[in-house]
Scaffold this active site. Structure first.
Site, PDB file in Angstrom:
ATOM      1  N   HIS A   1       0.666  -1.145  -0.097  1.00 36.61           N
ATOM      2  CA  HIS A   1      -0.306   0.001   0.008  1.00 36.61           C
ATOM      3  C   HIS A   1       1.340   1.353  -0.084  1.00 36.61           C
ATOM      4  O   HIS A   1       1.643   1.170   1.270  1.00 36.61           O
ATOM      5  CB  HIS A   1      -0.877  -0.101   1.110  1.00 36.61           C
ATOM      6  CG  HIS A   1      -2.095   0.786   1.286  1.00 36.61           C
ATOM      7  ND1 HIS A   1      -1.706   2.299   1.531  1.00 36.61           N
ATOM      8  CD2 HIS A   1      -3.099   0.761   0.708  1.00 36.61           C
ATOM      9  CE1 HIS A   1      -2.587   3.193   1.490  1.00 36.61           C
ATOM     10  NE2 HIS A   1      -3.608   1.866   0.820  1.00 36.61           N
TER      11      HIS A   1
ATOM     12  N   GLU B   1      -3.899   3.335  -7.668  1.00 32.48           N
ATOM     13  CA  GLU B   1      -4.063   3.955  -6.294  1.00 32.48           C
ATOM     14  C   GLU B   1      -2.993   5.523  -6.944  1.00 32.48           C
ATOM     15  O   GLU B   1      -1.724   4.921  -5.966  1.00 32.48           O
ATOM     16  CB  GLU B   1      -3.662   4.198  -4.777  1.00 32.48           C
ATOM     17  CG  GLU B   1      -4.341   2.884  -4.309  1.00 32.48           C
ATOM     18  CD  GLU B   1      -5.243   2.614  -3.247  1.00 32.48           C
ATOM     19  OE1 GLU B   1      -6.611   2.874  -2.764  1.00 32.48           O
ATOM     20  OE2 GLU B   1      -4.097   2.398  -1.669  1.00 32.48           O
TER      21      GLU B   1
END
Ligand code: G3P
Length: 222
Positions: free
Chosen positions: A93, A141
């Site tokens: 992430h 993302e």
């Protein structure tokens, strides 16, 4: 078309910690049951066990360390998140980045334990690299849009389309998700229309006045 996937990353907001995490997970379970949408939750490690034992939707970790059992105080042993009830994990992430060799090792370790893998990436190039490592999902993302309230599908629709295309050219088995700034049903619909299979999101739901209602609104346009 398959049911969209909605991944709710609890991050480290107080609104998604402890009792609040359990409430959010139960709300997510209700929305999943009411709508048939595949909702997965990623609570903090210390909340995994309780949530996994109290809800019937998939619970995943936010990260695993690529260590073997033994002397690694303070680390996250993949076997431990599995025993706690997690069925998969995020890897890389933007807020918990690791090196390429660690992404590879984490995927292999997770595969060996039967944990599903969601590798997060920041652009088309890293998404393509991640696809060669054979994760279950790649979730693109753009970091500058995380927590911004501006959905990835608006300023950068081509990044989603091109990522889907590039990943599927490299490895058609990998499922593509996108995230950052997603909060409404229109955002989810746009993400699906651009070729992704679902979204990864956090603040738009977790910080909403009524997170369960926000989640229901998000999935009911599909
Ligand atoms: O993992 C989800 C994420 O990084 C997006 O965050 O707050 O923009 O939905 P947010």
């Amino acid at each position: 078309k398959e049911t969209p996937i909605v991944i709710l990353n609890f991050k480290t907001y107080l609104e998604s910690t402890g009792e609040n995490a359990l409430k959010l997970a139960k709300g997510s379970e209700m929305v999943a049951e009411e709508t048939g949408v595949n909702i997965m939750v990623h609570p903090q490690y210390a909340d995994i066990y309780r949530i996994a034992h109290e809800v019937n939707i998939p619970v995943l970790a936010q990260h695993i360390d690529t260590i073997d059992a033994g002397g690694h105080t303070g680390s996250i042993l993949p076997e431990c998140v599995k025993e706690a009830g997690a069925v998969g994990t995020l890897i890389n992430h933007s807020e918990r980045r690791v090196e390429l060799f660690e992404i590879d090792a984490a995927i292999k370790k997770a595969d060996s334990l039967g944990l599903s893998t969601v590798v997060c990436t920041n652009n088309i190039e890293t998404s393509s690299a991640a696809a060669t490592l054979n994760p279950d999902f790649v979730a693109i993302e753009p970091p500058e849009l995380i927590g911004s309230g501006i959905p990835v599908s608006k300023p950068e629709p081509e990044i989603v389309e091109k990522t889907v295309e590039s990943i599927h050219n490299i490895n058609p088995e990998v499922r593509v998700l996108c995230g950052a700034g997603i909060s409404t049903g229109d955002d989810l619909k746009a993400a699906i229309d651009l070729g992704s299979e679902g979204v990864l999101l956090a603040s738009g739901i977790i910080l909403a006045d009524d997170p369960k209602k926000a989640l229901l609104d998000l999935v009911s346009k599909i």
